[in-house]
Design an enzyme around this catalytic site. Structure first.
Site, short mmCIF file in Angstrom:
data_model
loop_
_atom_site.label_atom_id
_atom_site.label_comp_id
_atom_site.label_asym_id
_atom_site.label_seq_id
_atom_site.Cartn_x
_atom_site.Cartn_y
_atom_site.Cartn_z
N SER A 21 -32.58 20.69 -44.37
CA SER A 21 -31.60 20.84 -43.73
C SER A 21 -30.49 22.18 -43.60
O SER A 21 -30.45 23.02 -44.20
CB SER A 21 -30.14 19.61 -44.60
OG SER A 21 -28.80 20.18 -43.99
N ILE A 24 -27.18 22.03 -44.15
CA ILE A 24 -27.07 22.29 -46.11
C ILE A 24 -26.48 23.84 -46.37
O ILE A 24 -26.64 24.70 -47.11
CB ILE A 24 -27.15 21.05 -47.05
CG1 ILE A 24 -27.43 20.30 -46.73
CG2 ILE A 24 -27.68 21.82 -48.36
CD1 ILE A 24 -27.98 18.89 -46.86
N LYS A 60 -39.48 47.57 -55.61
CA LYS A 60 -39.10 47.23 -56.96
C LYS A 60 -39.82 48.02 -58.16
O LYS A 60 -40.48 46.93 -58.15
CB LYS A 60 -38.78 46.11 -57.12
CG LYS A 60 -38.32 45.97 -58.52
CD LYS A 60 -37.14 44.06 -58.90
CE LYS A 60 -36.80 43.70 -60.66
NZ LYS A 60 -36.29 42.38 -60.77
C1 LIG Z 1 -26.66 33.66 -58.94
C2 LIG Z 1 -28.54 32.95 -58.58
C3 LIG Z 1 -29.24 34.85 -58.84
C4 LIG Z 1 -30.52 34.20 -58.64
N1 LIG Z 1 -31.10 35.72 -58.52
C5 LIG Z 1 -32.60 35.67 -58.36
C6 LIG Z 1 -33.56 36.85 -58.24
O1 LIG Z 1 -33.14 37.80 -58.29
N2 LIG Z 1 -34.75 36.73 -58.38
C7 LIG Z 1 -35.28 35.20 -58.60
O2 LIG Z 1 -36.70 34.63 -58.28
N3 LIG Z 1 -34.66 34.30 -58.55
C8 LIG Z 1 -33.77 34.43 -58.24
N4 LIG Z 1 -32.56 33.56 -58.16
C9 LIG Z 1 -33.62 31.89 -58.31
C10 LIG Z 1 -34.09 32.03 -56.79
O3 LIG Z 1 -32.10 31.25 -56.07
C11 LIG Z 1 -34.11 30.38 -56.62
O4 LIG Z 1 -35.06 30.07 -56.94
C12 LIG Z 1 -34.50 30.10 -54.82
O5 LIG Z 1 -33.67 30.82 -54.48
C13 LIG Z 1 -34.93 28.97 -54.33
O6 LIG Z 1 -34.56 27.82 -54.47
P1 LIG Z 1 -34.83 26.26 -53.93
O7 LIG Z 1 -35.62 26.64 -52.74
O8 LIG Z 1 -34.98 25.32 -55.27
O9 LIG Z 1 -32.77 25.95 -53.76
P2 LIG Z 1 -31.92 26.37 -52.14
O10 LIG Z 1 -32.18 27.61 -51.49
O11 LIG Z 1 -31.07 26.01 -52.61
O12 LIG Z 1 -32.66 25.26 -51.30
C14 LIG Z 1 -32.37 23.84 -51.59
C15 LIG Z 1 -33.31 23.34 -49.89
O13 LIG Z 1 -33.32 21.97 -50.40
C16 LIG Z 1 -32.58 21.25 -48.80
N5 LIG Z 1 -31.94 20.32 -48.64
C17 LIG Z 1 -30.85 19.88 -50.40
N6 LIG Z 1 -30.14 18.99 -50.13
C18 LIG Z 1 -31.21 18.27 -49.07
C19 LIG Z 1 -30.54 17.15 -47.92
N7 LIG Z 1 -30.23 16.59 -48.48
N8 LIG Z 1 -31.10 16.68 -47.30
C20 LIG Z 1 -32.55 17.51 -46.73
N9 LIG Z 1 -32.24 19.22 -47.21
C21 LIG Z 1 -31.39 18.88 -48.56
C22 LIG Z 1 -31.14 22.57 -48.23
O14 LIG Z 1 -31.04 22.33 -47.06
C23 LIG Z 1 -32.41 24.00 -49.03
O15 LIG Z 1 -33.23 23.89 -48.02
C24 LIG Z 1 -31.40 33.60 -58.53
C25 LIG Z 1 -30.48 32.20 -58.73
C26 LIG Z 1 -29.25 32.00 -58.76
C27 LIG Z 1 -28.09 30.91 -58.92
#
Ligand SMILES: Cc1cc2nc3c(=O)[nH]c(=O)nc-3n(C[C@H](O)[C@H](O)[C@H](O)COP(=O)(O)OP(=O)(O)OC[C@H]3O[C@@H](n4cnc5c(N)ncnc54)[C@H](O)[C@@H]3O)c2cc1C
Length: 491
Positions: A21, A24, A60
């Site tokens: 989304s 989001i 890096k």
């Molecule tokens: C403070 C912080 C620092 C970080 N630093 C690092 C780093 O240096 N190195 C590293 O390897 N990792 C790091 N991470 C972790 C990294 O950010 C995540 O592992 C990575 O960005 C993957 O995120 P994700 O896809 O799991 O979640 P998100 O990026 O939150 O993606 C979630 C997805 O789900 C979708 N979604 C959610 N709800 C709905 C819904 N109801 N309907 C439709 N779509 C939905 C959203 O649109 C989005 O596309 C860090 C995390 C944090 C919190």
């Protein structure tokens, strides 16, 4: 990452729909990686220079830890080897023999990092792709990447779509369960559409929309060991020189990251809300920037820990939906990568999948726990006496597995790693030594090398590393020549 990898490996044999989304959005942090990401790029056959150009990426060589052991002290967890082992005995035993073990004074052998090609290059802001130091058996540089998280997500979404993945930009309004077995049957989108599937990969971030909100899988909370629970993230202008490493600086009740990109610097303050306020955290973050902020700091809340099962019924969770250890060692993107690899190996393609699911969950748990211990070490082994947050970290009880590791190192400088341990000997060595853990003895076989020969060996190694470093171009020049982004937005 998951859609791209599955589409690449299994291609048209799978029908993959990526739901995300734009309303989001993504969490938008996660900009530093570890060297194993090269394997992921290789799997996708991504051209490294193109990938860096499209994500404003940089190289890096490690992470520098400033003020972690105590204020005024710095060390690096540099990638790649340190020194060179001799006759089954790891290098550090020879190095320690020539040094004062119990204090931080340097002996004749210099600093441990004088034997790290990566550290030397990082501190001089130099980089080139070099596999081996010419005319020696010594390894060249080992690198990972920094990149813009939003550009990386968009880049992979385009890549996956190019491989036939269908992308749906919509909100998931409801997760529909199949009543008998309790599996997920379909997702209902906010426009009323229903998407049914055999297998669901939950990548919904901290929400864990399928794995937790629908299946109630449970979460193992690790805040007692890793108490930081908030981060404030802010971009700032690009700074010079363009450093090829991440910096992590310990602060009053947490730490601050600094990630250099081509078009800006990524910064964030990770902190423990029980020990400081959001206002104080913001003040410290902004005071510690080394360039102009480009936006208001953004608050992110989290609870460290892991999902009790990464594969539950017909849902597999990835990324933040599967848990979050801490961003300190840039392991989250790597965990996504290895979970994808495990999913490919154990793909549920026929019959009863119970044994595969069990193996998947077992391996994921072990992997998470090894990383957890490594991160706790940074917090626990500190000498920041008189600061409440750091005193609490130093005095907390730690997992038995970590206590054993520290004791092994204290007794005889022993470091032993299992194959599932992401961080191997040189990583543990640098953090144990850097965080002030001092061994009482080295391996007795080191005595087999006469002191004169040992000193000569160490001197020669130092000389080779120093000389090879001088021949490297600057990191900024290398980027400008090979992987500069098309429209560098140097604020
Ligand atoms: C403070 C912080 C620092 C970080 N630093 C690092 C780093 O240096 N190195 C590293 O390897 N990792 C790091 N991470 C972790 C990294 O950010 C995540 O592992 C990575 O960005 C993957 O995120 P994700 O896809 O799991 O979640 P998100 O990026 O939150 O993606 C979630 C997805 O789900 C979708 N979604 C959610 N709800 C709905 C819904 N109801 N309907 C439709 N779509 C939905 C959203 O649109 C989005 O596309 C860090 C995390 C944090 C919190």
């Amino acid at each position: 990452m998951t859609a791209a990898a599955l589409a690449k490996v299994l291609g048209p044999r799978l029908s993959i729909t990526l739901v995300e989304s734009s309303e989001i959005g993504i969490v938008g942090v996660g900009e530093a990686t570890i060297p194993a990401i090269a394997l992921f790029n290789k799997l996708l056959k991504i051209d490294e220079n193109d990938f860096l150009r499209q994500t404003q990426g940089t190289f890096k060589l490690g992470i520098e830890f400033v003020d972690w052991w105590e204020k005024g002290h710095a060390y690096m967890h540099a990638f790649g080897p340190i020194g060179r082992d001799l006759a089954y005995i790891p290098f550090h035993h020879y190095f320690f023999k020539g040094n004062a073990l119990r204090d931080h004074a340097q002996g004749t052998a210099g600093s441990l990092w004088d034997y790290s090609f990566n550290w030397l290059a990082a501190k001089q802001a130099r980089f080139t792709r070099v596999d081996r130091i010419a005319d020696t058996p010594l390894a060249g540089l080992t690198w990972a990447f920094h990149f813009d998280a939003s550009l990386y997500a968009a880049y992979l979404a385009r890549f996956a779509q190019g491989l036939g993945v269908r992308r749906v930009d919509a909100k998931i309004a409801e997760v529909l369960l199949e009543p008998e077995r309790g599996e997920v049957r379909a997702l209902r989108l906010d426009d009323g559409r229903e998407l049914a599937a055999d297998l669901f990969i939950d990548c919904t971030g901290f929400r864990g929309l399928l794995i937790e909100q629908a299946l109630h899988t449970g979460y193992e909370d690790w805040s007692n060991w890793l108490p930081c629970d908030r981060a404030l993230a802010v971009p700032s202008a690009r700074a010079s020189p363009l450093l090829p490493y991440t910096r992590s600086t310990a602060l009053e009740a947490g730490w601050q990251w600094r990630i250099p990109l081509q078009h800006r610097t990524g910064n964030g303050h990770v902190y423990c809300s029980a020990h400081t306020s959001d206002e104080r955290a913001r003040e410290l973050l902004l005071a510690n920037l080394d360039s102009q902020p480009l936006a208001e700091p953004r608050l992110i809340r989290f609870t460290t820990g892991r999902r009790k099962q990464l594969w539950n019924r017909n849902v597999i969770c990835m990324g933040l939906a599967s848990g979050f250890v801490e961003p300190l060692e840039s392991t989250a993107i790597h965990l996504i990568q290895v979970t994808i690899q495990r999913l490919i190996l154990l793909f549920p393609h026929r019959g009863d999948v119970e044994e595969r699911r069990r193996e998947f969950n077992r391996a994921s748990q072990v992997e998470y726990e090894y990383i957890r211990d490594f991160i706790i070490l940074h917090y626990h082994a500190n000498n920041r006496v008189g600061e409440p947050f750091w005193d609490a970290c130093r005095n907390m009880s730690i997992p038995d597995s970590l206590r054993h590791r520290i004791e092994m190192f204290r007794e005889t400088a022993g470091i032993f790693c299992a194959s599932e341990d992401l961080f191997q000997l040189t990583s543990w060595l640098q953090v144990l030594w850097g965080q002030g853990v001092r061994p009482q003895a080295t391996h007795p076989f080191v005595e087999a090398v006469a002191p004169h020969d040992r000193e000569g060996y160490l001197r020669d190694l130092r000389g080779l590393f120093a000389q090879a470093t001088r021949q490297l171009p600057s990191h900024a020049d290398f980027i400008a020549r090979h992987c500069a982004a098309a429209t560098p937005d140097v604020a």
